[in-house]
Design a protein around this motif. Structure first.
Motif, PDB file in Angstrom:
ATOM      1  N   ALA A  47       0.843  -1.204   0.000  1.00 26.91           N
ATOM      2  CA  ALA A  47       0.000   0.000   0.000  1.00 26.91           C
ATOM      3  C   ALA A  47       0.879   1.254   0.000  1.00 26.91           C
ATOM      4  CB  ALA A  47      -0.932  -0.005   1.208  1.00 26.91           C
ATOM      5  N   ALA A  48       1.911   1.268   0.827  1.00 28.11           N
ATOM      6  CA  ALA A  48       2.787   2.446   0.905  1.00 28.11           C
ATOM      7  C   ALA A  48       3.510   2.660  -0.414  1.00 28.11           C
ATOM      8  CB  ALA A  48       3.797   2.274   2.045  1.00 28.11           C
ATOM      9  N   PHE A  49       3.955   1.566  -1.030  1.00 24.86           N
ATOM     10  CA  PHE A  49       4.637   1.654  -2.325  1.00 24.86           C
ATOM     11  C   PHE A  49       3.705   2.266  -3.379  1.00 24.86           C
ATOM     12  CE2 PHE A  49       5.019  -0.574  -6.433  1.00 24.86           C
ATOM     13  CZ  PHE A  49       6.243  -0.071  -6.847  1.00 24.86           C
ATOM     14  N   LEU A  50       2.447   1.829  -3.397  1.00 27.07           N
ATOM     15  CA  LEU A  50       1.500   2.349  -4.390  1.00 27.07           C
ATOM     16  C   LEU A  50       1.130   3.792  -4.097  1.00 27.07           C
ATOM     17  CD1 LEU A  50      -0.736  -0.828  -4.677  1.00 27.07           C
ATOM     18  CD2 LEU A  50       0.767   0.082  -6.449  1.00 27.07           C
ATOM     19  N   LEU A  54       0.638   7.888  -6.396  1.00 32.15           N
ATOM     20  CA  LEU A  54      -0.688   8.413  -6.700  1.00 32.15           C
ATOM     21  C   LEU A  54      -0.694   9.911  -6.890  1.00 32.15           C
ATOM     22  CD1 LEU A  54      -2.770   6.240  -4.290  1.00 32.15           C
ATOM     23  CD2 LEU A  54      -2.131   5.836  -6.642  1.00 32.15           C
ATOM     24  N   CYS A  55      -1.453  10.342  -7.894  1.00 27.69           N
ATOM     25  CA  CYS A  55      -1.561  11.776  -8.137  1.00 27.69           C
ATOM     26  C   CYS A  55      -2.454  12.407  -7.072  1.00 27.69           C
ATOM     27  CB  CYS A  55      -2.075  12.049  -9.544  1.00 27.69           C
ATOM     28  SG  CYS A  55      -3.185  10.812 -10.188  1.00 27.69           S
ATOM     29  N   ARG A  56      -3.576  11.720  -6.760  1.00 24.82           N
ATOM     30  CA  ARG A  56      -4.448  12.229  -5.706  1.00 24.82           C
ATOM     31  C   ARG A  56      -4.164  11.440  -4.438  1.00 24.82           C
ATOM     32  NH1 ARG A  56     -10.192  11.591  -8.020  1.00 24.82           N
ATOM     33  NH2 ARG A  56      -9.175  11.141 -10.000  1.00 24.82           N
ATOM     34  N   ALA A  57      -3.934  12.116  -3.341  1.00 26.72           N
ATOM     35  CA  ALA A  57      -3.646  11.409  -2.105  1.00 26.72           C
ATOM     36  C   ALA A  57      -4.874  10.608  -1.691  1.00 26.72           C
ATOM     37  CB  ALA A  57      -3.275  12.398  -1.012  1.00 26.72           C
ATOM     38  N   ALA A  58      -4.718   9.307  -1.615  1.00 27.12           N
ATOM     39  CA  ALA A  58      -5.819   8.466  -1.163  1.00 27.12           C
ATOM     40  C   ALA A  58      -5.192   7.307  -0.402  1.00 27.12           C
ATOM     41  CB  ALA A  58      -6.621   7.940  -2.348  1.00 27.12           C
ATOM     42  N   ARG A  59      -5.918   6.805   0.561  1.00 26.35           N
ATOM     43  CA  ARG A  59      -5.430   5.667   1.310  1.00 26.35           C
ATOM     44  C   ARG A  59      -5.704   4.414   0.471  1.00 26.35           C
ATOM     45  NH1 ARG A  59      -3.405   2.438   3.898  1.00 26.35           N
ATOM     46  NH2 ARG A  59      -3.734   1.719   6.024  1.00 26.35           N
ATOM     47  N   ALA A 172       1.839  -4.051 -11.594  1.00 24.32           N
ATOM     48  CA  ALA A 172       2.007  -3.553 -10.220  1.00 24.32           C
ATOM     49  C   ALA A 172       2.828  -2.267 -10.162  1.00 24.32           C
ATOM     50  CB  ALA A 172       2.672  -4.620  -9.344  1.00 24.32           C
ATOM     51  N   THR A 173       3.807  -2.113 -11.069  1.00 21.68           N
ATOM     52  CA  THR A 173       4.648  -0.912 -11.020  1.00 21.68           C
ATOM     53  C   THR A 173       4.203   0.153 -12.024  1.00 21.68           C
ATOM     54  OG1 THR A 173       6.241  -1.983 -12.507  1.00 21.68           O
ATOM     55  CG2 THR A 173       6.666  -2.158 -10.139  1.00 21.68           C
ATOM     56  N   SER A 174       3.054  -0.043 -12.680  1.00 20.92           N
ATOM     57  CA  SER A 174       2.572   1.041 -13.560  1.00 20.92           C
ATOM     58  C   SER A 174       1.176   1.522 -13.187  1.00 20.92           C
ATOM     59  CB  SER A 174       2.660   0.664 -15.046  1.00 20.92           C
ATOM     60  OG  SER A 174       2.573  -0.696 -15.271  1.00 20.92           O
ATOM     61  N   ILE A 175       0.823   1.409 -11.925  1.00 20.07           N
ATOM     62  CA  ILE A 175      -0.462   1.936 -11.463  1.00 20.07           C
ATOM     63  C   ILE A 175      -0.285   3.416 -11.128  1.00 20.07           C
ATOM     64  CG2 ILE A 175      -2.154   1.827  -9.587  1.00 20.07           C
ATOM     65  CD1 ILE A 175      -1.521  -1.194  -9.453  1.00 20.07           C
ATOM     66  N   ARG A 176      -1.133   4.250 -11.725  1.00 19.85           N
ATOM     67  CA  ARG A 176      -1.002   5.700 -11.513  1.00 19.85           C
ATOM     68  C   ARG A 176      -2.150   6.265 -10.682  1.00 19.85           C
ATOM     69  NH1 ARG A 176       3.130   4.129 -13.161  1.00 19.85           N
ATOM     70  NH2 ARG A 176       4.120   4.570 -15.153  1.00 19.85           N
ATOM     71  N   HIS A 177      -3.214   5.484 -10.536  1.00 23.75           N
ATOM     72  CA  HIS A 177      -4.362   5.987  -9.782  1.00 23.75           C
ATOM     73  C   HIS A 177      -5.106   4.815  -9.161  1.00 23.75           C
ATOM     74  CE1 HIS A 177      -7.970   8.100  -8.630  1.00 23.75           C
ATOM     75  NE2 HIS A 177      -8.703   7.363  -9.446  1.00 23.75           N
ATOM     76  N   VAL A 178      -5.393   4.918  -7.879  1.00 19.85           N
ATOM     77  CA  VAL A 178      -6.214   3.907  -7.206  1.00 19.85           C
ATOM     78  C   VAL A 178      -7.441   4.620  -6.665  1.00 19.85           C
ATOM     79  CG1 VAL A 178      -6.349   2.193  -5.357  1.00 19.85           C
ATOM     80  CG2 VAL A 178      -4.183   2.549  -6.554  1.00 19.85           C
ATOM     81  N   GLY A 179      -8.602   4.284  -7.207  1.00 19.17           N
ATOM     82  CA  GLY A 179      -9.858   4.843  -6.716  1.00 19.17           C
ATOM     83  C   GLY A 179     -10.681   3.734  -6.099  1.00 19.17           C
ATOM     84  N   ILE A 202      -6.567  -4.460  -4.676  1.00 25.83           N
ATOM     85  CA  ILE A 202      -6.321  -3.172  -4.033  1.00 25.83           C
ATOM     86  C   ILE A 202      -7.404  -2.181  -4.448  1.00 25.83           C
ATOM     87  CG2 ILE A 202      -3.830  -3.577  -3.949  1.00 25.83           C
ATOM     88  CD1 ILE A 202      -3.539  -1.633  -6.197  1.00 25.83           C
ATOM     89  N   SER A 203      -7.682  -1.263  -3.553  1.00 22.08           N
ATOM     90  CA  SER A 203      -8.719  -0.268  -3.815  1.00 22.08           C
ATOM     91  C   SER A 203      -8.661   0.787  -2.719  1.00 22.08           C
ATOM     92  CB  SER A 203     -10.099  -0.943  -3.811  1.00 22.08           C
ATOM     93  OG  SER A 203     -11.127   0.018  -3.856  1.00 22.08           O
ATOM     94  N   ALA A 204      -9.226   1.957  -3.017  1.00 25.13           N
ATOM     95  CA  ALA A 204      -9.398   2.968  -1.968  1.00 25.13           C
ATOM     96  C   ALA A 204     -10.675   2.704  -1.173  1.00 25.13           C
ATOM     97  CB  ALA A 204      -9.449   4.363  -2.598  1.00 25.13           C
ATOM     98  N   ASP A 205     -11.482   1.740  -1.631  1.00 23.51           N
ATOM     99  CA  ASP A 205     -12.749   1.403  -0.971  1.00 23.51           C
ATOM    100  C   ASP A 205     -12.492   0.360   0.130  1.00 23.51           C
ATOM    101  OD1 ASP A 205     -15.210   0.381  -0.207  1.00 23.51           O
ATOM    102  OD2 ASP A 205     -16.011   0.269  -2.250  1.00 23.51           O
TER     103      ASP A 205
END
Ligand SMILES: *Cc1c(COP(=O)(O)O)cnc(C)c1O
Length: 370
Positions: A47-50, A54-59, A172-179, A202-205
């Protein structure tokens, strides 16, 4: 070069010595599975690596599961619309995507890809819905680890109300956004980050990830062994998590080794009639490298590879619809798939590849395309 010629892929996982300190923790804790401390630490580190990307700060919330295929099955079971049974899937994907749909009780409906990105686009999925496909879900795929426009798929889900589950298994190393859409990763030994065998959703949900975690363990309630969801045993062991923690530590070194080999390829392929996936080796990396050959030269090039003992593979075959077990699934027009699946060829790419190996592959390509 090995005695078998130039090998297509050689997975390199962390050595026993690198994994040993984590194994020593297992010896101490006597926790071998069921969400042990190493599994939790691996989830937190992933999670910390991803989050750093991220462009938008999200957990980011992470649930580790037994494989990338299981990640897709559980995400589909958690999200698909119950009254429908079709899943829109690009035929051009690793066949695991289609198996996952079937194992989740759904039927694949195969659709085409964009000819440049090799990916399913929201426009192609919407055309299938207009044709009358009553979709329970859609599974866009990252072709060979390329970045996917996750935000465009969020808008698609808002517009169509068809749930989206993302197969970013090799990305895994080309994720730019997790919503809020679930992203399914493979942590197989052939991918950038590995548990040996494993996967993750993985998800922000947080609620969605919590449900999936419970599904991996018989749908039990968090604090008592009472099943309130249908599930099974899809957990990962602490030994696998030990490999994963060492794999995260090794990621920077591995990425640099692969980036250097991609750079050498790009340099030597300049001026030849081949192209790579857009941005490969510049904006993103994965554990496979694929070249687009001119359609008229495919057979000749593959013959030359064989003669020079250069291994190659169509990583996604000729599309899922060409596998006997999926031949009778419904499908839309697959014109781009039928052309590109034949001409997109995986070439040797791994961190043990030498500069001489790369020069030999490129000179075979030069000879074939002259
Ligand atoms: C690797 C991969 C999978 C399957 O992952 P496993 O961990 O092998 O189950 C699914 N989809 C794609 C696109 C993959 O590359």
């Amino acid at each position: 070069m090995s005695s078998q010629g130039i090998l297509l892929m050689v997975p390199v996982l962390p050595s026993g010595a690198r994994i040993a300190p984590f194994i020593a923790e297992i010896d101490q804790s006597h926790k071998y599975s069921n969400f042990g401390p190493l599994n939790r630490r691996f989830q937190d580190e992933l999670a910390a690596f991803l989050e750093t990307y991220l462009c938008r700060a999200a957990r980011v919330h992470v649930s580790t599961v037994a494989s990338g295929t299981v990640a897709l099955e559980l995400a589909l079971r958690a999200r698909a619309r119950g009254e429908r049974n079709k899943v829109i899937i690009p035929s051009y994907t690793f066949v695991a995507t289609a198996h996952a749909a079937v194992n989740a009780g759904l039927e694949p409906h195969f659709v085409d890809i964009d000819e440049h990105s090799l990916a399913l686009t929201p426009e192609i999925a919407e055309a299938a819905i207009r044709e009358g496909v009553e979709a329970a879900a859609v599974v866009p795929v990252s072709p060979f680890g390329a970045p996917v426009d996750v935000t465009a798929w969020e808008r698609f889900e808002d517009r169509t109300t068809v749930p989206v589950v993302l197969d970013l298994a090799a990305a895994a190393t080309s994720i730019r956004h997790v919503g809020t859409l679930p992203i399914c990763l493979s942590l197989h030994s052939t991918k950038m980050l590995s548990l040996g065998e494993g996967g993750a959703v993985i998800s922000a949900d947080a609620d969605c990830i919590d449900r999936i975690t419970r599904m991996t363990s018989f749908g039990f309630e968090p604090h008592e062994p009472v099943s309130t969801l249908r599930g099974g045993n899809y957990r990962v062991s602490e030994y696998a998590a030990a490999v994963g923690l060492a794999s995260i530590q090794d990621l920077e070194r591995k990425s640099a080794a692969l980036a250097e080999r991609a750079r050498q390829y790009r340099l030597q392929l300049q001026g030849l009639k081949v192209s790579l996936q857009r941005g490969f080796g510049v904006n993103w990396l994965a554990t496979t490298m694929n070249v687009f050959l001119p359609p008229a030269r495919v057979e000749h090039t593959l013959d030359l590879f064989d003669r020079h003992a250069i291994q190659w593979r169509r990583w996604y075959g000729l599309g899922c619809h060409t596998h006997p077990v999926f031949a009778d699934c419904s499908r839309s027009d697959l014109a781009n798939t039928e052309r590109d699946a034949n001409r997109v060829i995986g070439v040797p790419f791994h961190e043990l590849l030498t500069a001489e190996d790369i020069a030999l592959v490129c000179s075979a390509l030069r000879e074939a395309l002259a």
